[in-house]
Design a protein around this motif. Sequence first.
Motif, PDB file in Angstrom:
ATOM      1  N   LYS A 189       0.842  -1.200   0.000  1.00 52.75           N
ATOM      2  CA  LYS A 189       0.000   0.000   0.000  1.00 52.75           C
ATOM      3  C   LYS A 189       0.876   1.248   0.000  1.00 52.75           C
ATOM      4  CE  LYS A 189      -4.515   1.098   1.809  1.00 52.75           C
ATOM      5  NZ  LYS A 189      -5.557   0.728   2.735  1.00 52.75           N
ATOM      6  N   GLN A 190       0.374   2.262  -0.714  1.00 55.05           N
ATOM      7  CA  GLN A 190       1.129   3.510  -0.822  1.00 55.05           C
ATOM      8  C   GLN A 190       0.532   4.566   0.112  1.00 55.05           C
ATOM      9  OE1 GLN A 190       1.248   5.122  -4.828  1.00 55.05           O
ATOM     10  NE2 GLN A 190       3.400   5.570  -4.585  1.00 55.05           N
ATOM     11  N   PHE A 191       1.402   5.378   0.683  1.00 56.53           N
ATOM     12  CA  PHE A 191       0.971   6.423   1.607  1.00 56.53           C
ATOM     13  C   PHE A 191       1.702   7.719   1.291  1.00 56.53           C
ATOM     14  CE2 PHE A 191       1.093   2.346   3.869  1.00 56.53           C
ATOM     15  CZ  PHE A 191      -0.248   2.218   4.186  1.00 56.53           C
ATOM     16  N   TYR A 192       1.314   8.790   1.986  1.00 54.41           N
ATOM     17  CA  TYR A 192       2.095  10.019   1.862  1.00 54.41           C
ATOM     18  C   TYR A 192       2.527  10.493   3.242  1.00 54.41           C
ATOM     19  CZ  TYR A 192      -2.525  12.154   2.672  1.00 54.41           C
ATOM     20  OH  TYR A 192      -3.760  12.479   3.163  1.00 54.41           O
ATOM     21  N   GLN A 217       8.195  12.200  -5.032  1.00 48.71           N
ATOM     22  CA  GLN A 217       7.550  13.491  -4.796  1.00 48.71           C
ATOM     23  C   GLN A 217       6.450  13.696  -5.837  1.00 48.71           C
ATOM     24  OE1 GLN A 217      10.434  16.568  -4.395  1.00 48.71           O
ATOM     25  NE2 GLN A 217       9.141  17.773  -3.044  1.00 48.71           N
ATOM     26  N   LYS A 218       5.205  13.670  -5.375  1.00 48.55           N
ATOM     27  CA  LYS A 218       4.069  13.828  -6.289  1.00 48.55           C
ATOM     28  C   LYS A 218       2.965  14.605  -5.598  1.00 48.55           C
ATOM     29  CE  LYS A 218       4.319   9.802  -9.333  1.00 48.55           C
ATOM     30  NZ  LYS A 218       3.625   8.580  -9.761  1.00 48.55           N
ATOM     31  N   PHE A 219       2.267  15.421  -6.357  1.00 48.41           N
ATOM     32  CA  PHE A 219       1.099  16.170  -5.870  1.00 48.41           C
ATOM     33  C   PHE A 219       1.445  17.052  -4.661  1.00 48.41           C
ATOM     34  CE2 PHE A 219      -0.081  11.726  -6.912  1.00 48.41           C
ATOM     35  CZ  PHE A 219      -0.549  11.938  -8.199  1.00 48.41           C
ATOM     36  N   LEU A 223       5.563  10.496  -1.337  1.00 48.33           N
ATOM     37  CA  LEU A 223       4.866   9.216  -1.290  1.00 48.33           C
ATOM     38  C   LEU A 223       5.841   8.106  -0.901  1.00 48.33           C
ATOM     39  CD1 LEU A 223       2.644   9.301  -4.520  1.00 48.33           C
ATOM     40  CD2 LEU A 223       2.217  10.303  -2.290  1.00 48.33           C
TER      41      LEU A 223
ATOM     42  N   LEU B  44      -6.541   8.194   2.459  1.00 48.62           N
ATOM     43  CA  LEU B  44      -5.864   7.209   1.603  1.00 48.62           C
ATOM     44  C   LEU B  44      -6.635   7.004   0.300  1.00 48.62           C
ATOM     45  CD1 LEU B  44      -4.559   4.569   4.132  1.00 48.62           C
ATOM     46  CD2 LEU B  44      -3.297   6.331   2.916  1.00 48.62           C
ATOM     47  N   LEU B  47      -5.544   9.695  -1.952  1.00 50.38           N
ATOM     48  CA  LEU B  47      -4.252   9.375  -2.576  1.00 50.38           C
ATOM     49  C   LEU B  47      -4.451   8.374  -3.716  1.00 50.38           C
ATOM     50  CD1 LEU B  47      -1.179   9.539  -2.707  1.00 50.38           C
ATOM     51  CD2 LEU B  47      -1.069   7.775  -0.940  1.00 50.38           C
ATOM     52  N   LEU B  50      -5.572  10.246  -6.732  1.00 50.05           N
ATOM     53  CA  LEU B  50      -4.483  10.999  -7.358  1.00 50.05           C
ATOM     54  C   LEU B  50      -3.572  10.086  -8.176  1.00 50.05           C
ATOM     55  CD1 LEU B  50      -3.387  13.317  -4.358  1.00 50.05           C
ATOM     56  CD2 LEU B  50      -4.868  13.883  -6.270  1.00 50.05           C
ATOM     57  N   VAL B  51      -3.216   8.964  -7.585  1.00 50.22           N
ATOM     58  CA  VAL B  51      -2.304   8.033  -8.269  1.00 50.22           C
ATOM     59  C   VAL B  51      -2.964   7.468  -9.532  1.00 50.22           C
ATOM     60  CG1 VAL B  51      -1.107   5.804  -8.027  1.00 50.22           C
ATOM     61  CG2 VAL B  51      -0.996   7.488  -6.176  1.00 50.22           C
ATOM     62  N   ASP B  54      -3.116  10.167 -12.236  1.00 51.90           N
ATOM     63  CA  ASP B  54      -1.763  10.379 -12.770  1.00 51.90           C
ATOM     64  C   ASP B  54      -1.364   9.257 -13.731  1.00 51.90           C
ATOM     65  OD1 ASP B  54       0.657  11.890 -12.821  1.00 51.90           O
ATOM     66  OD2 ASP B  54       1.598  10.331 -11.611  1.00 51.90           O
ATOM     67  N   ALA B  61      -0.044  14.430 -14.171  1.00 54.06           N
ATOM     68  CA  ALA B  61      -0.793  15.074 -13.074  1.00 54.06           C
ATOM     69  C   ALA B  61       0.047  15.221 -11.805  1.00 54.06           C
ATOM     70  CB  ALA B  61      -2.046  14.265 -12.764  1.00 54.06           C
ATOM     71  N   SER B  62       1.175  14.544 -11.755  1.00 53.78           N
ATOM     72  CA  SER B  62       1.916  14.465 -10.494  1.00 53.78           C
ATOM     73  C   SER B  62       2.502  15.792 -10.017  1.00 53.78           C
ATOM     74  CB  SER B  62       3.025  13.422 -10.615  1.00 53.78           C
ATOM     75  OG  SER B  62       3.970  13.845 -11.565  1.00 53.78           O
TER      76      SER B  62
END
Lengths: 233, 88
Positions: A189-192, A217-219, A223, B44, B47, B50-51, B54, B61-62
Motif C-alpha cells: 500500500k502507498q501512503f504520503y 515526490q508527487k502532488f 509518497l 488514503l 491518494l 491521485l495516483v 496520474d 498530473a503528479s
Amino acid sequence: MKTFSYKGVELEVDKGVFYPTETSKILMDYLLSLDGRIEGNILDLGCGSGAVSLILKRKKKVHTVYASDVSSRAVQNAMRNARRCEAKVDIRVSDGFSAWPSNFFNFVICDISGVSQELARVLPWFGGRIDCDTGRDGTALVTRVIQETPRYLKKDGKAIFPVLTLSRSTKILKAMKCAFSKVKKVASKQFYLPIEMNKHAVLIGALQAEGCIEVEQKFGFYLWKTDLYEVKL
Amino acid sequence: MKSSFKGGGMKTRELLRTIQAALEADRNILLEDTPDTIKEWDSLGHLAILVSIDKKLGGRASKIKKLATCSSAKDFVVVLKKHGLLED
C-alpha cells in the motif's frame, strides 16, 4: 491519551506509546483474511498498545496470543487494553525475543520500527518521545529481528514483516531471503508523509540520495510504500 | 476507447469512473460527490484517486499540487481542465 478504533478493536493509546499506523492496519487486515491459516502459538513482537494482539484473539484456531515490546510503558498499556477487552494475552517486556523460549511459535508478527532513525526524529508519528534505534537507513532493528526469528519458530513456522520504503528496503529483503526459504509479498500500500514533512526536504533529499529511503515526490507530497511479506522456514 | 482530446487527456465521464475505481466505491461517482458523501473517500482514498488519475494521464498530473486539495469530484474537473488535461 488517545484512542484508536479499527475493525471493532477499541484501544486506549498512552502518551509515549507508538500510535498504530496504516502499517498496523495492513497487518490487521491481512491477519483477518487468514481464515484457518493462522493457528497455534502466535507472537505479536513490538505490540505497542496491543492492536494486533486483540485482532488475533478473534481467530478461532489461535491457541494463545503472546505479545511483547521493548517499552515497559507500551506493555502496561497493552495489558490494560487486553483487560478492557477481556482478552487473555501473555504480554511481556522483551528486547527482541529475549523473553521468549526457542522453537515455540507457529507464527510471529513483527510490527517493529523500520524507519530511518534520522527521519523518525522529525516524523510526527513518533512524537519525538519514542526511542527508535534503527540506524540511518532504518534497517538495524529489523534485520536483527529477521536473523533471530528462525530460532524462535517451530518447524514450518511462519512470520510476517512489513517493509517500509522509509528504510533501505532492499537490505531488509536480502536479510529475509537469507534467513527463510520462502519469502512472499502478500500486500502493498502507498501512503504520503504528512504535509509538514515538506519542511524537511533537505534531510529527505539527502537520505534518498544515500539510498537510505525511497520516496516519490508527487502532488506536493512525499509518497512512500509499505510491502507486507510472509516468510516461511 | 482512446481519448480524442488534444494532448491525450481524459473525458469527464472517464475521470468519474477513475475516481470510482480508485475508491472501490459501490456506486457511480457524481460531480457533486465529496469525501462526506462517499464513505471510501478518506485520506488514503484521496491518494488512490491521485495516483490513478496520474497513471491515466501518463504522469502528467503528479506536478499539480492543487489536486491534493480537491474536495469534490467537480474540483478535479476544474483543476484538470485548467491544466488542459480534461475535456467535457
